[in-house]
Design a protein around this motif. Structure first.
Motif, PDB file in Angstrom:
ATOM      1  N   VAL B 126      -2.599  -5.324  -9.771  1.00  0.00           N
ATOM      2  CA  VAL B 126      -3.770  -6.086  -9.260  1.00  0.00           C
ATOM      3  C   VAL B 126      -3.613  -5.746  -7.801  1.00  0.00           C
ATOM      4  O   VAL B 126      -4.369  -6.258  -6.943  1.00  0.00           O
ATOM      5  N   GLY B 127      -2.365  -4.854  -7.252  1.00  0.00           N
ATOM      6  CA  GLY B 127      -2.354  -4.712  -6.005  1.00  0.00           C
ATOM      7  C   GLY B 127      -1.905  -5.695  -5.013  1.00  0.00           C
ATOM      8  O   GLY B 127      -2.332  -5.840  -3.949  1.00  0.00           O
ATOM      9  N   ARG B 146      -7.528 -12.163  -8.158  1.00  0.00           N
ATOM     10  CA  ARG B 146      -6.514 -10.939  -8.356  1.00  0.00           C
ATOM     11  C   ARG B 146      -5.421 -11.588  -9.349  1.00  0.00           C
ATOM     12  O   ARG B 146      -4.832 -11.272 -10.210  1.00  0.00           O
ATOM     13  N   GLU B 180     -11.812  -1.998  -9.024  1.00  0.00           N
ATOM     14  CA  GLU B 180     -10.330  -2.152  -9.370  1.00  0.00           C
ATOM     15  C   GLU B 180     -10.278  -2.760 -10.830  1.00  0.00           C
ATOM     16  O   GLU B 180      -9.276  -2.497 -11.727  1.00  0.00           O
ATOM     17  N   ARG B 183     -10.351   0.248 -12.890  1.00  0.00           N
ATOM     18  CA  ARG B 183      -9.269   1.034 -13.030  1.00  0.00           C
ATOM     19  C   ARG B 183      -8.026   0.437 -13.933  1.00  0.00           C
ATOM     20  O   ARG B 183      -7.495   0.883 -14.941  1.00  0.00           O
TER      21      ARG B 183
END
Ligand code: ATP
Ligand code: MG
Lengths: 269, 254
Positions: B126-127, B146, B180, B183
Motif C-alpha cells: 500500500v506504499g 491504506r 492504487e 493495482r
C-alpha cells in the motif's frame, strides 16, 4: 529538522496572585487570634492557634516526641505507609476486577450485586469490625482505607471497558479474535485513560479515609496527632496535624499526577 | 467461462428496530452473486443500506430473512475469511502503523514468526514503507485508509469487503487511491466487494456494478458488466456511454 522552542510562561500577575491570597489568609488569621495567655476582643487561643505558633510547634515537633508520643515525621511516615499501601492494594484488586466486570458477563454477574450492596456503606462504618478483626494496628486501618480506594478503581475500570468503541470490537471480530484477545488488546488499552483518572480519586479517598480511621483507633499517624491534640486541649497540635495532612496530601497527589502523565504520554503519543 | 460463485446472497432482507418499536426496513430481497476473483462494485446513494449489506456479509449483522453463503457455506458470524475495510478508518490510535497491521495478524492467529515479514510486505503493497513507526494521528486520511487496507489484506481473507473506503478523501487523493486499489487488486485478484456512492469510482474499479435503489428499503436495481480495459480512462467514449446509461437509470445524488 530543528524547530525553534517556545517557552510557555504565565504572566506575572497569574503567578503572583495565588501567593498573594495565601499570604493574606495567613496574616489575617495571625492577627485575629489572641496570643496564648492574652484575653482581648480576638478569638481566644483555646479555640484556634495562631499560624506562627503552629510553625514554631512544627519545628519543635521535628525532634520532640511530647506530648503525643512521636515526632511529626514519624506521624507523617506512619500515615503515608498506611495510605499508600492501602492505595496500592486497591489498585491491584480494584482495577483488574473492574476491567473484568466490564468485559466478562460471568464476572459482572457474580460481583455486581455484591458491589452494589457494598458501595453505599461508608468505609468508616467498617471501623468497629476492623477493630475486632485486626485490632488498632496498621492492618485494620489499611483495610478500611483500602475499602475507600476500591470504589473509584472498580467503577472507572468498569466504565472504561464499557465505553470501548464498539466498532473496534467488531473490527477485531472480523479478524476472528478471541474474547480474551479482544479484552487484552482492545478493551484494556481503551480503558486506560479512565483507569488513570481513578488514581487521583482513589488517592483522595484513601487520604480522607485515613484521617477517619486514625481519628477513631490508633496511636500514631497524623490523624491520631489531631485526636491527641483535641484530648489535651491543644489547638496548635490540632492545626499542625491538619496542615501536615494537607501538605503531605498535596505532595503525594503531585507525585501520582506526574507518574500518571508519564504513563499516559507513553500510551498516547 | 465457468465462473465459481464465491459469495451468494439469497433474498436477503433486513429490518432494524429503531426507537424501541419502530420497524425500519433497510434491505429488501437482495439476491446477489459474486464470482471468484471478481471486483464487484455496489453503487448506491447515501442511506440506501450499503453499509448494512456489507456488515451482513461480514457477519456483524444477521439478516432478518434470507441467507448468505461463502463458498457454499452459510455465514453465521464474523471471521478471518472476510476482510473488512471500514468507512471510517478504525485504526487503533494508541498503536503505530506497523502495530495496527500486526494486531490484525495476532487476532487472526497467524504464526508469530511470519508477522514481521507479512507486515512489511503489505505496508509495501500500500506504499507506506517509511511510515511504520507513525501513529494514526500523524497520518493523512488517505494514509490511514491504506493502513486499514493493509490490515485487512494482511490476513489473506478469501474476500475483501470495502465500505466506501475513500468517501472522506478529496477528489485528487481519491483518484490516486482508486488507482492504487486497482493495482493492489490486480496483484492477486482477491475477490472484492467494493461499496461506493460515486459512479466514476464504480466505473474505474468494477468488473461489474450492481446498483441499489435510493429509497429505503434498498433493493437491487440492475447489474452492469464493465468490459473496459484497465487502467480505465474516465474520458474514454465507452466509459462515458456507460456512465450515461447508469446515471439515467438511477438518479444518483452524487
Ligand atoms: N444498528 C442499526 N440500528 C438501527 N438502524 C440502523 C442500524 N444500522 C443502520 N441503520 C439504519 O439503516 C439505514 C441504512 O444505513 P446504512 O449505514 O446501511 O446506509 P448507507 O447506504 O451505508 O449510508 P451511507 O452512504 O451514508 O454510508 C439508515 O437509515 C440507518 O439509520
Ligand atoms: Mg455506509
Amino acid at each position: 529538522m530543528a524547530y525553534q522552542t517556545v517557552k510557555a510562561r504565565k504572566s506575572l500577575k497569574l503567578r503572583v496572585l495565588p501567593w498573594l491570597s495565601l499570604t493574606a489568609v495567613i496574616l489575617i488569621w495571625q492577627f485575629c487570634v489572641s496570643p496564648p495567655g492574652v484575653n482581648d476582643w480576638r478569638i481566644p487561643g483555646v479555640l484556634l492557634a495562631r499560624p506562627y505558633d503552629v510553625l514554631l510547634l512544627g519545628i519543635e515537633k521535628l525532634t520532640d516526641v511530647n506530648p503525643d508520643g512521636a515526632t511529626l515525621l514519624v506521624h507523617a511516615w506512619v500515615s503515608l505507609q498506611e495510605s499508600l499501601s492501602a492505595f496500592l492494594l486497591s489498585l491491584l484488586v480494584g482495577i483488574p476486577l473492574g476491567l473484568m466486570m466490564g468485559w466478562f458477563g460471568v464476572v459482572r454477574g457474580l460481583f455486581r450485586p455484591v458491589f452494589e450492596m457494598w458501595r453505599p456503606i461508608p468505609p468508616v462504618a467498617w471501623i468497629p469490625l476492623a477493630i475486632f478483626w485486626f485490632g488498632i494496628g496498621m492492618e485494620g486501618k489499611i483495610f478500611i482505607i483500602w475499602l475507600g480506594g476500591m470504589t473509584p478503581c472498580i467503577i472507572n475500570a468498569y466504565m472504561g471497558v464499557k465505553t470501548t468503541n464498539p466498532v473496534h470490537i467488531q473490527m477485531a471480530r472480523t479478524f476472528g479474535a478471541s474474547d480474551w484477545k479482544i479484552f487484552t488488546s482492545i478493551c484494556i488499552p481503551s480503558a486506560l485513560p479512565m483507569v488513570f483518572g481513578a488514581l487521583q480519586i482513589a488517592l483522595g479517598n484513601c487520604w480522607t479515609t485515613l484521617v477517619a480511621a486514625e481519628l477513631l483507633a490508633s496511636d500514631q499517624g497524623l490523624g491520631y496527632l489531631i485526636t491527641a491534640g483535641r484530648s489535651i486541649g491543644r489547638t496548635d497540635i490540632v492545626v499542625l496535624g491538619m496542615i501536615s495532612l494537607g501538605i503531605t496530601g498535596v505532595i503525594i497527589s503531585q507525585i501520582i499526577y506526574r507518574i500518571e502523565a508519564k504513563l499516559l504520554a507513553g500510551i498516547r503519543r | 467461462m465457468n465462473k465459481h460463485v464465491k459469495i451468494s446472497a439469497e433474498n436477503v432482507s433486513k429490518e432494524f428496530i429503531q426507537k424501541g418499536t419502530q420497524r425500519v426496513p433497510v434491505l429488501k430481497d437482495i439476491s446477489l452473486q459474486v464470482f471468484d476473483q471478481e471486483l464487484l462494485v455496489v453503487l448506491g446513494p447515501g442511506q440506501s443500506g450499503k453499509t448494512t449489506l456489507l456488515r451482513i456479509i461480514a457477519g456483524l449483522e444477521k439478516p432478518t430473512q434470507g441467507r448468505i453463503t461463502l463458498d457454499g457455506e452459510e455465514i453465521r458470524g464474523p471471521g478471518p475469511d472476510r476482510g473488512l475495510v471500514f468507512q471510517s478508518y478504525m485504526l487503533f490510535p494508541w498503536k503505530t502503523v506497523e502495530a495496527n497491521v500486526r494486531l490484525g495478524l495476532e487476532m487472526a492467529q497467524v504464526p508469530k514468526e511470519k508477522h514481521a515479514e507479512t507486515v512489511r510486505h503489505y505496508l509495501d503493497l500500500v506504499g507506506l514503507n517509511g511510515f511504520e513507526k507513525y501513529y494514526p494521528h500523524q497520518l493523512s486520511g488517505g494514509m490511514k485508509q491504506r493502513v486499514g487496507i493493509a490490515r485487512a489484506f494482511s490476513t489473506q481473507p478469501k474476500v475483501m469487503l470495502m465500505d466506501e473506503p475513500f468517501g472522506q478523501l478529496d477528489a485528487q487523493t481519491r483518484l490516486f487511491m482508486e488507482r492504487e486499489t486497482e493495482r493492489i487488486w490486480l496483484s492477486d485478484k482477491r475477490t472484492t466487494i467494493f461499496i461506493t456512492n460515486n459512479i466514476d469510482e464504480a466505473l474505474l474499479l468494477g468488473d461489474r456494478i450492481v446498483t441499489l435503489e435510493g429509497k429505503l428499503p434498498g433493493r437491487m436495481k440492475k447489474s452492469y458488466e464493465v468490459n473496459l480495459p484497465r487502467p480505465r480512462d474516465p474520458m474514454d467514449m465507452e466509459f462515458l456511454k456507460l456512465r450515461h446509461t447508469i446515471t439515467s437509470e438511477q438518479e444518483l445524488t452524487l
